[in-house]
Design an enzyme around this catalytic site. Structure first.
Site, PDB file in Angstrom:
ATOM      1  N   ASP A  46      28.336  -0.411  15.801  1.00 51.52           N
ATOM      2  CA  ASP A  46      27.624   0.163  14.648  1.00 51.52           C
ATOM      3  C   ASP A  46      26.127   0.298  14.925  1.00 51.52           C
ATOM      4  O   ASP A  46      25.530   1.358  14.737  1.00 51.52           O
ATOM      5  CB  ASP A  46      27.786  -0.787  13.450  1.00 51.52           C
ATOM      6  CG  ASP A  46      28.637  -0.192  12.351  1.00 51.52           C
ATOM      7  OD1 ASP A  46      28.667   1.034  12.220  1.00 51.52           O
ATOM      8  OD2 ASP A  46      29.268  -0.990  11.621  1.00 51.52           O
ATOM      9  N   GLU A  69      23.583   3.865   7.353  1.00 57.48           N
ATOM     10  CA  GLU A  69      24.266   2.732   6.730  1.00 57.48           C
ATOM     11  C   GLU A  69      23.675   1.369   7.113  1.00 57.48           C
ATOM     12  O   GLU A  69      23.673   0.448   6.308  1.00 57.48           O
ATOM     13  CB  GLU A  69      25.763   2.774   7.071  1.00 57.48           C
ATOM     14  CG  GLU A  69      26.550   1.783   6.252  1.00 57.48           C
ATOM     15  CD  GLU A  69      28.056   1.959   6.331  1.00 57.48           C
ATOM     16  OE1 GLU A  69      28.532   2.667   7.227  1.00 57.48           O
ATOM     17  OE2 GLU A  69      28.744   1.362   5.491  1.00 57.48           O
ATOM     18  N   ASP A 122      26.541   7.956   9.105  1.00 56.66           N
ATOM     19  CA  ASP A 122      27.448   6.816   9.201  1.00 56.66           C
ATOM     20  C   ASP A 122      27.719   6.614  10.690  1.00 56.66           C
ATOM     21  O   ASP A 122      28.426   7.411  11.309  1.00 56.66           O
ATOM     22  CB  ASP A 122      28.748   7.078   8.434  1.00 56.66           C
ATOM     23  CG  ASP A 122      29.544   5.789   8.238  1.00 56.66           C
ATOM     24  OD1 ASP A 122      29.282   4.822   8.979  1.00 56.66           O
ATOM     25  OD2 ASP A 122      30.425   5.757   7.358  1.00 56.66           O
ATOM     26  N   ILE A 124      29.482   4.425  12.370  1.00 55.12           N
ATOM     27  CA  ILE A 124      30.937   4.353  12.583  1.00 55.12           C
ATOM     28  C   ILE A 124      31.594   4.404  11.220  1.00 55.12           C
ATOM     29  O   ILE A 124      31.479   3.466  10.424  1.00 55.12           O
ATOM     30  CB  ILE A 124      31.415   3.060  13.263  1.00 55.12           C
ATOM     31  CG1 ILE A 124      30.780   2.867  14.621  1.00 55.12           C
ATOM     32  CG2 ILE A 124      32.949   3.106  13.444  1.00 55.12           C
ATOM     33  CD1 ILE A 124      31.342   1.680  15.370  1.00 55.12           C
ATOM     34  N   ASP A 125      32.251   5.501  10.942  1.00 56.00           N
ATOM     35  CA  ASP A 125      33.015   5.611   9.711  1.00 56.00           C
ATOM     36  C   ASP A 125      34.448   5.230  10.059  1.00 56.00           C
ATOM     37  O   ASP A 125      35.012   5.737  11.029  1.00 56.00           O
ATOM     38  CB  ASP A 125      32.935   7.070   9.223  1.00 56.00           C
ATOM     39  CG  ASP A 125      33.658   7.259   7.917  1.00 56.00           C
ATOM     40  OD1 ASP A 125      33.659   6.327   7.090  1.00 56.00           O
ATOM     41  OD2 ASP A 125      34.229   8.349   7.720  1.00 56.00           O
ATOM     42  N   THR A 127      35.512   1.662  10.336  1.00 53.98           N
ATOM     43  CA  THR A 127      35.358   0.556  11.301  1.00 53.98           C
ATOM     44  C   THR A 127      36.710  -0.124  11.564  1.00 53.98           C
ATOM     45  O   THR A 127      36.962  -0.591  12.667  1.00 53.98           O
ATOM     46  CB  THR A 127      34.362  -0.498  10.791  1.00 53.98           C
ATOM     47  OG1 THR A 127      34.683  -0.805   9.445  1.00 53.98           O
ATOM     48  CG2 THR A 127      32.946   0.008  10.859  1.00 53.98           C
ATOM     49  N   HIS A 215      40.753   1.158  -0.293  1.00 52.81           N
ATOM     50  CA  HIS A 215      39.751   2.228  -0.359  1.00 52.81           C
ATOM     51  C   HIS A 215      40.100   3.369  -1.303  1.00 52.81           C
ATOM     52  O   HIS A 215      39.292   4.273  -1.499  1.00 52.81           O
ATOM     53  CB  HIS A 215      39.472   2.784   1.050  1.00 52.81           C
ATOM     54  CG  HIS A 215      38.722   1.812   1.904  1.00 52.81           C
ATOM     55  ND1 HIS A 215      38.414   2.061   3.222  1.00 52.81           N
ATOM     56  CD2 HIS A 215      38.217   0.580   1.625  1.00 52.81           C
ATOM     57  CE1 HIS A 215      37.751   1.015   3.718  1.00 52.81           C
ATOM     58  NE2 HIS A 215      37.630   0.112   2.782  1.00 52.81           N
ATOM     59  N   SER A 239      38.838   7.083   8.139  1.00 55.27           N
ATOM     60  CA  SER A 239      37.581   7.819   8.377  1.00 55.27           C
ATOM     61  C   SER A 239      37.590   9.277   7.940  1.00 55.27           C
ATOM     62  O   SER A 239      38.584   9.792   7.436  1.00 55.27           O
ATOM     63  CB  SER A 239      37.190   7.743   9.858  1.00 55.27           C
ATOM     64  OG  SER A 239      37.849   8.756  10.610  1.00 55.27           O
ATOM     65  N   LYS A 242      39.985  12.629   8.315  1.00 56.98           N
ATOM     66  CA  LYS A 242      40.809  13.293   7.291  1.00 56.98           C
ATOM     67  C   LYS A 242      40.228  14.665   6.942  1.00 56.98           C
ATOM     68  O   LYS A 242      40.956  15.630   6.757  1.00 56.98           O
ATOM     69  CB  LYS A 242      40.891  12.428   6.023  1.00 56.98           C
ATOM     70  CG  LYS A 242      41.715  11.155   6.195  1.00 56.98           C
ATOM     71  CD  LYS A 242      41.903  10.408   4.887  1.00 56.98           C
ATOM     72  CE  LYS A 242      40.728   9.565   4.454  1.00 56.98           C
ATOM     73  NZ  LYS A 242      40.369   8.459   5.348  1.00 56.98           N
ATOM     74  N   ARG A 256      40.933  10.781  -3.150  1.00 58.63           N
ATOM     75  CA  ARG A 256      40.319   9.452  -3.036  1.00 58.63           C
ATOM     76  C   ARG A 256      39.786   9.025  -4.409  1.00 58.63           C
ATOM     77  O   ARG A 256      38.682   9.370  -4.797  1.00 58.63           O
ATOM     78  CB  ARG A 256      39.164   9.562  -2.033  1.00 58.63           C
ATOM     79  CG  ARG A 256      38.572   8.235  -1.615  1.00 58.63           C
ATOM     80  CD  ARG A 256      37.433   8.480  -0.641  1.00 58.63           C
ATOM     81  NE  ARG A 256      36.936   7.246  -0.114  1.00 58.63           N
ATOM     82  CZ  ARG A 256      37.266   6.747   1.072  1.00 58.63           C
ATOM     83  NH1 ARG A 256      38.081   7.414   1.863  1.00 58.63           N
ATOM     84  NH2 ARG A 256      36.782   5.601   1.461  1.00 58.63           N
ATOM     85  N   ASP A 271      29.586   8.917   3.712  1.00 57.35           N
ATOM     86  CA  ASP A 271      31.041   8.991   3.874  1.00 57.35           C
ATOM     87  C   ASP A 271      31.578  10.381   3.537  1.00 57.35           C
ATOM     88  O   ASP A 271      32.783  10.630   3.732  1.00 57.35           O
ATOM     89  CB  ASP A 271      31.734   7.950   2.980  1.00 57.35           C
ATOM     90  CG  ASP A 271      31.663   6.553   3.564  1.00 57.35           C
ATOM     91  OD1 ASP A 271      31.591   6.435   4.805  1.00 57.35           O
ATOM     92  OD2 ASP A 271      31.663   5.572   2.790  1.00 57.35           O
TER      93      ASP A 271
HETATM   94  P1  AMP Z   1      38.415   5.304   5.006  1.00 58.38           P
HETATM   95  O1  AMP Z   1      38.459   5.126   6.465  1.00 58.38           O
HETATM   96  O2  AMP Z   1      38.706   6.693   4.548  1.00 58.38           O
HETATM   97  O3  AMP Z   1      39.222   4.276   4.289  1.00 58.38           O
HETATM   98  O4  AMP Z   1      36.913   5.122   4.551  1.00 58.38           O
HETATM   99  C1  AMP Z   1      36.060   4.174   5.106  1.00 58.38           C
HETATM  100  C2  AMP Z   1      34.899   4.009   4.169  1.00 58.38           C
HETATM  101  O5  AMP Z   1      35.337   3.456   2.944  1.00 58.38           O
HETATM  102  C3  AMP Z   1      33.836   3.057   4.632  1.00 58.38           C
HETATM  103  O6  AMP Z   1      32.856   3.746   5.371  1.00 58.38           O
HETATM  104  C4  AMP Z   1      33.256   2.485   3.351  1.00 58.38           C
HETATM  105  O7  AMP Z   1      31.968   3.002   3.079  1.00 58.38           O
HETATM  106  C5  AMP Z   1      34.204   2.956   2.281  1.00 58.38           C
HETATM  107  N1  AMP Z   1      34.611   1.915   1.343  1.00 58.38           N
HETATM  108  C6  AMP Z   1      34.382   0.585   1.386  1.00 58.38           C
HETATM  109  N2  AMP Z   1      34.896  -0.033   0.298  1.00 58.38           N
HETATM  110  C7  AMP Z   1      35.463   0.922  -0.464  1.00 58.38           C
HETATM  111  C8  AMP Z   1      36.149   0.925  -1.710  1.00 58.38           C
HETATM  112  N3  AMP Z   1      36.375  -0.204  -2.404  1.00 58.38           N
HETATM  113  N4  AMP Z   1      36.593   2.110  -2.202  1.00 58.38           N
HETATM  114  C9  AMP Z   1      36.398   3.247  -1.516  1.00 58.38           C
HETATM  115  N5  AMP Z   1      35.759   3.312  -0.319  1.00 58.38           N
HETATM  116  C10 AMP Z   1      35.289   2.170   0.201  1.00 58.38           C
HETATM  117 MG    MG Z   2      31.887   5.064   6.326  1.00 59.92          MG
END
Ligand code: AMP
Ligand code: MG
Length: 328
Positions: A46, A69, A122, A124-125, A127, A215, A239, A242, A256, A271
């Site tokens: 990161d 971030e 970001d 690393i989106d 992680t 998420h 990430s 998608k 989402r 994001d």
């Molecule tokens: P994804 O890989 O699509 O699940 O998205 C990853 C991103 O989800 C990360 O970069 C975070 O910023 C974000 N994230 C963290 N906690 C939450 C949450 N409770 N609801 C939605 N997104 C989140």
């Molecule tokens: Mg992210």
């Protein structure tokens, strides 16, 4: 002819490609390490990614603030000297003779304010995807007057052919407002234009969602898919990869909505900025759960929005309407 935002686009591509190289190196080392549960590799990754990207953007556009971030506060603590030295080691591969102090300064170039014109990053989106060896992305975008103008995604594990959810050699994705969306080989090359799918009947659509249950509201997505008559199971992926697979037509809906465990969660600008322009320039649409435009001028969070809906455009209204009754 020089196109608008050409320098911004080329610099952003160079920045995310450099970071992608750095992250692939860390991931190869990670495969060799026995401590699978150790989270430090992603911390090192990161910081390293943010340092090289902020340095490249700042060299080219010294006036532009970057809203990223991470910051180096934790890294300055003596107990984290070992992590800082590892970050410096990886950054040195792209910039020899860099000192730990400079690395921290480069990371903190990313502590800029949301302004009339700013970059958001970001490093690393996804992680969790990075640690699993699944999909992750490096996401960088330029915003002016609340509108994303340039968006760049590096997806180091995506395939360049169809079925992008399998692990592949990696791809870059770039979009400039009004100029379309492009997919490029991560090693360089000219790239090809990408378009969203043509599907206008929901049952034929593939829905993509976050792999992490925390998420988004996967139960809601299941019920919505049933209502829309969607036959295939959702494609779960980490990430902004998608957004990339939707932009090139492999999926047609991405939903989402905050999980019931975190109903007050607001999405972060980094994001969605790069992913959203990519889909829009590929012919798709992006809005919040109520069909409102995303607002990138309120701060680090999308304060004025609730949830995210991404579609190929043709399905957008149908999805917004079908979703309405499910919302709190
Ligand atoms: P994804 O890989 O699509 O699940 O998205 C990853 C991103 O989800 C990360 O970069 C975070 O910023 C974000 N994230 C963290 N906690 C939450 C949450 N409770 N609801 C939605 N997104 C989140
Ligand atoms: Mg992210």
């Amino acid at each position: 002819m020089i196109m608008a935002y050409q320098q911004e686009n080329e610099t952003a591509l160079r920045a995310v490609a450099t970071a992608s190289h750095l992250l692939k190196g860390i991931q190869n080392d990670l495969k060799r390490s026995i401590q699978k549960k150790d989270k430090t590799p992603v911390t090192v990754a990161d910081y390293g990614s943010q340092a090289v990207i902020c340095k490249i953007i700042n060299d080219a556009f010294p006036e532009d603030p970057i809203v990223a971030e991470e910051d180096s506060k934790e890294l300055s603590k003596p107990e984290h000297a070992e992590i800082l030295s590892r970050v410096t080691h990886y950054v040195s591969a792209s910039t020899p003779r860099v000192s730990p102090t400079e690395v921290r300064q480069w990371i903190d170039l990313g502590s800029g304010p949301v302004s009339r014109r700013y970059w958001t990053l970001d490093p690393i989106d996804g992680t969790k995807g990075f640690l699993r060896g699944d999909q992750y992305a490096i996401a960088l975008a330029l915003i002016e007057d609340g509108t994303v103008r340039v968006g760049t995604l590096a997806c180091p594990n995506i395939t360049l052919d169809t079925h992008g959810w399998h692990r592949g050699q990696g791809g870059l994705f770039a979009a400039v407002r009004g100029q379309g969306a492009t997919q490029l080989d991560i090693g360089g090359g000219s790239g090809n234009e990408i378009r969203v799918s043509n599907i206008n009947s929901p049952p034929e659509a593939l829905l993509t969602e976050s792999l992490e249950p925390a998420h988004s509201d996967q139960q809601l997505n299941l019920e919505l898919a049933r209502k829309l008559g969607i036959r295939r199971p959702p494609l779960r992926m980490d990430s902004q990869a998608k957004y990339a697979i939707l932009a090139r037509g492999e999926a047609s809906i991405y939903i989402r909505i905050p999980s019931p465990q975190t109903p007050d969660y607001r999405e972060k600008i980094w994001d969605h900025a790069a992913g959203s322009i990519l889909v829009e320039e590929a012919g798709g649409r992006v809005s919040d759960a109520l069909g409102r435009e995303l607002d990138f001028r309120s701060g680090k969070r999308l304060e004025k929005n609730y949830g995210i809906i991404v579609t190929n455009g043709k399905l957008h209204e149908k999805v917004v309407n079908a979703l309405g009754p499910f919302l709190p």
